[in-house]
Design a protein around this motif. Structure first.
Motif, mmCIF file in Angstrom:
data_model
loop_
_atom_site.group_PDB
_atom_site.id
_atom_site.type_symbol
_atom_site.label_atom_id
_atom_site.label_comp_id
_atom_site.label_asym_id
_atom_site.label_seq_id
_atom_site.Cartn_x
_atom_site.Cartn_y
_atom_site.Cartn_z
ATOM 1 N N VAL A 98 0.883 -1.258 0.249
ATOM 2 C CA VAL A 98 0.037 -0.117 0.039
ATOM 3 C C VAL A 98 0.970 1.106 -0.211
ATOM 4 O O VAL A 98 1.707 1.377 0.870
ATOM 5 C CB VAL A 98 -0.951 0.128 1.414
ATOM 6 N N CYS A 99 0.795 2.051 -0.997
ATOM 7 C CA CYS A 99 1.459 3.157 -1.167
ATOM 8 C C CYS A 99 0.815 4.489 -1.047
ATOM 9 O O CYS A 99 -0.517 4.610 -0.860
ATOM 10 C CB CYS A 99 2.140 3.246 -2.753
ATOM 11 N N TYR A 100 1.391 5.577 -0.858
ATOM 12 C CA TYR A 100 0.875 6.844 -0.364
ATOM 13 C C TYR A 100 0.297 7.352 -2.050
ATOM 14 O O TYR A 100 -1.018 8.114 -1.733
ATOM 15 C CB TYR A 100 1.882 7.789 -0.163
ATOM 16 N N TYR A 101 1.051 7.486 -3.055
ATOM 17 C CA TYR A 101 0.722 8.223 -4.319
ATOM 18 C C TYR A 101 0.486 7.246 -5.430
ATOM 19 O O TYR A 101 1.213 6.057 -5.366
ATOM 20 C CB TYR A 101 1.522 9.312 -4.445
ATOM 21 N N ILE A 102 -0.005 7.519 -6.543
ATOM 22 C CA ILE A 102 -0.131 6.597 -7.777
ATOM 23 C C ILE A 102 1.331 6.454 -8.265
ATOM 24 O O ILE A 102 1.692 5.513 -8.794
ATOM 25 C CB ILE A 102 -1.002 7.406 -8.669
ATOM 26 N N GLU A 103 2.183 7.585 -8.409
ATOM 27 C CA GLU A 103 3.504 7.458 -8.734
ATOM 28 C C GLU A 103 4.223 6.543 -8.209
ATOM 29 O O GLU A 103 5.199 5.888 -8.637
ATOM 30 C CB GLU A 103 4.056 8.697 -8.905
#
Length: 217
Positions: A98-103
């Motif tokens: 699970v990441c913070y941003y799409i990039e």
């Protein structure tokens, strides 16, 4: 007959061999999860040092249950054996990032698949092309080496990479469907899709805000 008598008579030989084989297989998939998780943690730490940003919010993992493996093999008309599971199922070991941003999602994909001992087997981008219900995530099937005492096994791991918003929606959508005791009406399916679209718009907005803040710095 006690356990020792059963063992000496060979009565339990078949079941015990199957259990031992199953546990050995799970150990391989568990090792593959640890290999992938360690790689992700190292990449996250390196990103923090080099760019002052941790792309990963958290990591989860799971091993497919025997019931889930059997159900999937039956759906595919495959034998219910350990050999069949290894040959036909590529999501026995699963890691969710699970990441913070799409990039961050695509950056983690690039860094992970760029490693020499990782082989990309399959890629499904449900962010660029969401599922009909609105589900978004990047799915990668990766082959990773598991180093044992006398040999190395190449093991598949399904890696799902998504943002916090994507994970929030997917978790609640799964729970709602799991709890439903009757077919979900089309009107609610439509509302769930609308929620997914709003979540995607929020993801994009937060990404743009982050870019502007980094640009200002």
């Amino acid at each position: 007959m006690n356990l020792n008598d059963a063992l000496s008579s060979g009565e339990l030989k078949g079941p015990l061999e199957k259990l031992q084989g199953y546990l050995a297989m799970l150990q391989l998939y568990s090792g593959a999860i640890k290999e992938i998780t360690t790689k992700l943690e190292i990449l996250d730490e390196e990103f923090q040092i080099r760019y002052d940003h941790n792309p990963i919010h958290h990591i989860e993992n799971r091993l497919k249950s025997p019931q889930s493996m059997a159900a999937k093999l039956l759906r595919r008309n495959q034998p219910l054996t350990l050999a069949s599971a290894r040959a036909n199922l590529f999501d026995i070991a699963g890691v969710r990032v699970v990441c913070y941003y799409i990039e961050d999602i695509y950056q983690m994909e690039k860094m992970l698949t760029g490693q020499q001992d990782i082989r990309l087997l399959h890629r499904r981008d449900y962010i660029a092309q969401p599922k009909p219900n609105g589900y978004r995530s990047l799915h990668l099937t990766l082959e990773v080496p598991v180093f044992l005492s006398d040999h190395t096994e190449q093991m598949p791991v399904e890696v799902q990479i998504r943002t916090i918003a994507m994970d929030f929606w997917a978790s609640l959508e799964h729970q709602l469907k799991y709890k439903a005791k009757a077919p979900v009406p089309d009107s609610l399916h439509q509302r769930l899709r609308q929620c997914a679209d709003k979540s995607a718009a929020l993801d994009q907005e937060m990404q743009d805000i982050y870019r502007q803040m980094k640009k200002g710095q």
